[in-house]
Design a protein around this motif. Sequence first.
Motif, mmCIF file in Angstrom:
data_model
loop_
_atom_site.group_PDB
_atom_site.id
_atom_site.type_symbol
_atom_site.label_atom_id
_atom_site.label_comp_id
_atom_site.label_asym_id
_atom_site.label_seq_id
_atom_site.Cartn_x
_atom_site.Cartn_y
_atom_site.Cartn_z
ATOM 1 N N SER A 52 0.830 -1.206 0.000
ATOM 2 C CA SER A 52 0.000 0.000 0.000
ATOM 3 C C SER A 52 0.869 1.262 0.000
ATOM 4 C CB SER A 52 -0.916 0.008 1.223
ATOM 5 O OG SER A 52 -1.757 -1.126 1.226
ATOM 6 N N TYR A 90 0.988 4.055 -3.158
ATOM 7 C CA TYR A 90 0.805 5.506 -3.007
ATOM 8 C C TYR A 90 2.001 6.255 -3.585
ATOM 9 C CZ TYR A 90 0.167 10.049 -0.737
ATOM 10 O OH TYR A 90 0.030 11.395 -0.491
ATOM 11 N N TYR A 117 -0.658 14.998 -3.862
ATOM 12 C CA TYR A 117 -0.680 14.110 -2.701
ATOM 13 C C TYR A 117 -2.101 13.623 -2.408
ATOM 14 C CZ TYR A 117 4.145 15.357 -1.495
ATOM 15 O OH TYR A 117 5.505 15.525 -1.502
ATOM 16 N N ALA A 150 -3.641 9.845 -2.863
ATOM 17 C CA ALA A 150 -4.281 9.094 -1.782
ATOM 18 C C ALA A 150 -5.642 8.563 -2.216
ATOM 19 C CB ALA A 150 -4.436 9.999 -0.561
ATOM 20 N N SER A 197 -5.121 5.684 -4.689
ATOM 21 C CA SER A 197 -4.592 4.513 -3.980
ATOM 22 C C SER A 197 -5.696 3.802 -3.207
ATOM 23 C CB SER A 197 -3.477 4.930 -3.021
ATOM 24 O OG SER A 197 -2.393 5.492 -3.708
ATOM 25 N N LEU A 198 -6.503 4.572 -2.487
ATOM 26 C CA LEU A 198 -7.596 3.974 -1.721
ATOM 27 C C LEU A 198 -8.611 3.300 -2.643
ATOM 28 C CD1 LEU A 198 -8.154 6.755 0.980
ATOM 29 C CD2 LEU A 198 -7.225 4.455 1.346
#
Length: 499
Positions: A421, A425, A447, A451, A454-455
């Motif tokens: 993970s 990211y 950033y 995030a 990525s989530l």
Amino acid sequence: MITLLGGIGLLILGYVFYGSYIEKNFQIKPDRVTPAKALQDGYDFVPMSKSKNAIIELLNIAGTGPIFGPIMGALYGPVAYLWIVLGCIFAGGVHDYMLGMISLRNNGAHLPELASKYLGKPVKHIVNIFAMLLLLLVATVFVTSPANLISSITPSWMTVGIITVLIFIYYLISTVLPIDKALGKVYPIFGAILIISTIAIGGSLLFSGYSIPNLTPQTLRNFNPEGTAIFPALFFTISCGALSGFHATQAPMVSRTTENEREGRFTFYGMMVGEGVIAMIWAAASMTLFDGQTLSGMINAGTPSAVVNEVSIMLLGNVFGMVAIVGVIVLPISSGLSAFRSCRTILADYIGMKQDKIKKILLVAIPLFLISFVLTQIDFNILWRYFNWANQVTAVIALLVSTRYLFLKGRNYFVTLVPGSFMLYACIVYILSEPIGLQMGLTPLSYILGAVLSLGILWVFWMTGLKQKSSLEPNSQLLNDQWPIQTLAKNEEASELGR
């Protein structure tokens, strides 16, 4: 000095304790027949000793990565030590062990086949593209870097172009040989050169009165003279010494020659720790002998090979320094050969061309060599940036495959999910912000968007994992590592021969 020695000590302790836990969590089966015996073909599936497998794995994964990467990572100062030590123990070692052992449980399958099995068939095509792209970039970088090093210690008529052609000829000859002949015979010699030269550099650094930078509260900051942010750049600059997706393309090659699952921790996790030690020594040497501006100038003037030359001569003198340079040269040459061999077998598996005759081998290998030769004409620093990103994306894929494997078996999957993970990211922020990507810069938006993306990816990964697990039968091959029927028959035959 304290940080260097302490870091090496932590790497060794990581192998002893965390490596043991990772092995226990995987649940090895020493009595299980391995692909090396069940599928023995005299070419890629060949039983070899633990020591040979370990040295082949080390040379396969090492290349110039744990040397060039830490040299460039030294621009950030002592904070680079943290990523090498923590990354190697909790990310790189776990990554290498899991991929090697999962491959061993699946007929020595390469990453694309494993991704297809554990993440879904559509993923296979994406992973094939990334794996072959990465291997071509690796092979090209590992032709360019030794060519530059050899050129620096040979007469002027021996140009980089001539050396490049000679390296390609060596690769072509070696790729058609059985693995025990191409690697098993010469790699122990290369390994001895590597180990001796690394010990010599480290010993001279420790006992020659140099003041080696330590990691302290005062030095826990970014020393990069160009102001490049630590995140995410450092985690791509130092890859092979901490976490590298390239290793996921190499471990299956060794899983095809491993005789017993008990050897896995030493061969896969242990050799990653060895690479971490190499990275620590070269990072320390670069920080000790040069300030940031000087180091940056040497790297930007050509490649980190100039730093290798200077460090070797300054620490060991002309004669022994030359031996150390030779030790660095054999690394990329051995890894470049392994990269081409892996790329060939992955492509052959993908198109369904069995590699049982030299003609078939050359039909796959020669086009790859031609593409790589064209890539050698591109600036090294540009190649390195693309290699870094493709490398860490591949690491993410490998860690997600490992996570799904552990999840389906009801074991602790956080050991691979957490580093996977984090690097996911980093990969997304990197491609959003860097010139090779969307060029958004390191802004709050990049950033935040990183995030969110990525989530989103992790949510899809989690939901598909739940669906996959709920649909499995108790005796499913995914749960029990059952061999395909045709392979099981060979296992039984091998067991009979063993009796």
